[in-house]
Design a protein around this motif. Structure first.
Motif, mmCIF file in Angstrom:
data_model
loop_
_atom_site.group_PDB
_atom_site.id
_atom_site.type_symbol
_atom_site.label_atom_id
_atom_site.label_comp_id
_atom_site.label_asym_id
_atom_site.label_seq_id
_atom_site.Cartn_x
_atom_site.Cartn_y
_atom_site.Cartn_z
ATOM 1 N N SER A 31 1.237 -0.993 0.015
ATOM 2 C CA SER A 31 0.248 -0.118 0.101
ATOM 3 C C SER A 31 0.857 1.669 -0.608
ATOM 4 N N LEU A 32 1.901 1.129 -0.001
ATOM 5 C CA LEU A 32 2.970 2.003 0.332
ATOM 6 C C LEU A 32 3.788 2.598 -1.563
ATOM 7 N N ILE A 33 3.789 4.185 -0.378
ATOM 8 C CA ILE A 33 4.567 4.491 -2.514
ATOM 9 C C ILE A 33 5.962 4.359 -1.756
ATOM 10 N N MET A 34 6.487 4.489 -2.971
ATOM 11 C CA MET A 34 8.432 4.430 -2.651
ATOM 12 C C MET A 34 9.064 5.367 -3.120
ATOM 13 N N GLY A 35 10.296 6.755 -2.633
ATOM 14 C CA GLY A 35 10.399 6.953 -3.310
ATOM 15 C C GLY A 35 12.271 6.775 -2.661
ATOM 16 N N ARG A 53 2.851 0.476 -7.526
ATOM 17 C CA ARG A 53 2.157 -0.670 -7.000
ATOM 18 C C ARG A 53 3.480 -1.646 -7.813
ATOM 19 N N SER A 54 3.373 -0.976 -8.962
ATOM 20 C CA SER A 54 3.767 -2.436 -10.055
ATOM 21 C C SER A 54 4.726 -1.364 -11.064
ATOM 22 N N GLU A 55 5.251 -1.866 -11.721
ATOM 23 C CA GLU A 55 6.988 -1.682 -12.784
ATOM 24 C C GLU A 55 6.281 -0.676 -13.312
ATOM 25 N N SER A 56 5.124 -0.333 -13.720
ATOM 26 C CA SER A 56 4.986 0.625 -14.485
ATOM 27 C C SER A 56 4.186 1.999 -14.492
ATOM 28 N N ALA A 98 9.308 6.040 1.659
ATOM 29 C CA ALA A 98 7.416 5.564 2.053
ATOM 30 C C ALA A 98 6.304 6.395 2.598
ATOM 31 N N HIS A 99 5.289 6.322 1.626
ATOM 32 C CA HIS A 99 4.618 6.658 2.465
ATOM 33 C C HIS A 99 2.797 6.087 1.720
ATOM 34 N N PRO A 100 1.760 5.801 2.684
ATOM 35 C CA PRO A 100 0.378 5.729 2.120
ATOM 36 C C PRO A 100 0.247 5.588 0.794
ATOM 37 N N TRP A 101 0.566 5.312 0.069
ATOM 38 C CA TRP A 101 -0.443 5.611 -0.822
ATOM 39 C C TRP A 101 -1.555 6.107 -1.247
ATOM 40 N N SER A 102 -2.744 7.186 -1.244
ATOM 41 C CA SER A 102 -3.347 7.950 -1.725
ATOM 42 C C SER A 102 -4.125 6.688 -3.115
ATOM 43 N N GLY A 103 -3.740 6.281 -3.734
ATOM 44 C CA GLY A 103 -4.129 5.568 -4.960
ATOM 45 C C GLY A 103 -4.524 6.885 -6.384
ATOM 46 N N HIS A 104 -4.382 7.637 -6.158
ATOM 47 C CA HIS A 104 -3.672 8.984 -6.722
ATOM 48 C C HIS A 104 -3.046 9.616 -6.949
ATOM 49 N N ASP A 112 6.343 14.923 0.874
ATOM 50 C CA ASP A 112 4.733 14.218 0.721
ATOM 51 C C ASP A 112 5.327 13.116 1.418
ATOM 52 N N TYR A 113 6.489 12.201 2.090
ATOM 53 C CA TYR A 113 6.930 11.631 2.168
ATOM 54 C C TYR A 113 6.568 11.214 3.868
ATOM 55 N N ALA A 114 5.986 10.095 4.400
ATOM 56 C CA ALA A 114 5.521 10.002 5.975
ATOM 57 C C ALA A 114 7.585 9.380 6.876
ATOM 58 N N PHE A 115 7.712 8.201 6.173
ATOM 59 C CA PHE A 115 8.923 7.389 6.482
ATOM 60 C C PHE A 115 9.673 7.469 5.959
ATOM 61 N N TRP A 116 11.170 7.649 6.642
ATOM 62 C CA TRP A 116 12.623 7.997 5.781
ATOM 63 C C TRP A 116 13.497 6.836 6.704
ATOM 64 N N GLY A 117 14.703 6.160 5.762
ATOM 65 C CA GLY A 117 15.431 6.281 6.856
ATOM 66 C C GLY A 117 17.142 7.154 6.891
ATOM 67 N N LEU A 118 17.497 5.724 7.506
ATOM 68 C CA LEU A 118 18.611 7.150 8.175
ATOM 69 C C LEU A 118 19.487 7.401 6.778
ATOM 70 N N GLY A 119 18.952 6.599 5.770
ATOM 71 C CA GLY A 119 20.284 7.036 3.928
ATOM 72 C C GLY A 119 21.446 6.507 3.965
#
Length: 126
Positions: A31-35, A53-56, A98-104, A112-119
Motif C-alpha cells: 500500500s506504500l508509494i516508495m521514493g 505498486r507496479s513496475e509500470s 515511504a508513504h501510504p499511497w492515496s490511489g491517485h 510528501d513522504y512520512a517515513f524515512w530511512g537514515l540514508g
C-alpha cells in the motif's frame, strides 16, 4: 510504525554501478508509494525516483533518467535503486522514503513522504 532501512552505498569510480536496497517493516508494503531521494552537503534533498505498486508506475528526475532504475519486490518488502553510469555529481547521501499511497498521483516532494530511512552514502570518484 513503518521502518525504513537502506543499504548498498559505497565508493565507486565514475562510470561504475551500484545497487541500493531499502527494506520496509511494520507496514503494508503493497500500500506504500516508495521514493528515493538524495542530499549533498549544503543542498536540499532532491527527488531521484519513485515507484507505486507496479513496475509500470515509475518516475525519475531528469538528471538520472536513463541511468537509474527503481524497482520493487513486494514479496520481500524491498525497493531497489540500480544506478549505472555513475557520475561525480551523483555523489550524495541517498534516502529511501515511504508513504501510504492515496490511489491517485505520484509524490515528488520530500515533504510528501512520512517515513524515512537514515540514508546510505554514495561516493563517486572521478
Amino acid at each position: 510504525q513503518v521502518q525504513v532501512v537502506e543499504s548498498g552505498g559505497g565508493l565507486v569510480q565514475a562510470g561504475g554501478s551500484l545497487r541500493l536496497s531499502c527494506v520496509i517493516s511494520g507496514g503494508d508494503f503493497n500500500s506504500l508509494i516508495m521514493g528515493w531521494f538524495r542530499q549533498s552537503p549544503g543542498k536540499e534533498r532532491e527527488f531521484v525516483a519513485t515507484i507505486i505498486r507496479s513496475e509500470s508506475s515509475r518516475d525519475y528526475s531528469d538528471s538520472v533518467k536513463g541511468r537509474f532504475t527503481i524497482s520493487r519486490d513486494n514479496a520481500k518488502n524491498t525497493v531497489y535503486l540500480q544506478m549505472n553510469s555513475l557520475k561525480p555529481d551523483d555523489a550524495a547521501k541517498y534516502y529511501c522514503a515511504a508513504h501510504p499511497w492515496s490511489g491517485h498521483g505520484t509524490l515528488f516532494r520530500a515533504t510528501d513522504y512520512a517515513f524515512w530511512g537514515l540514508g546510505t552514502q554514495v561516493t563517486v570518484s572521478s
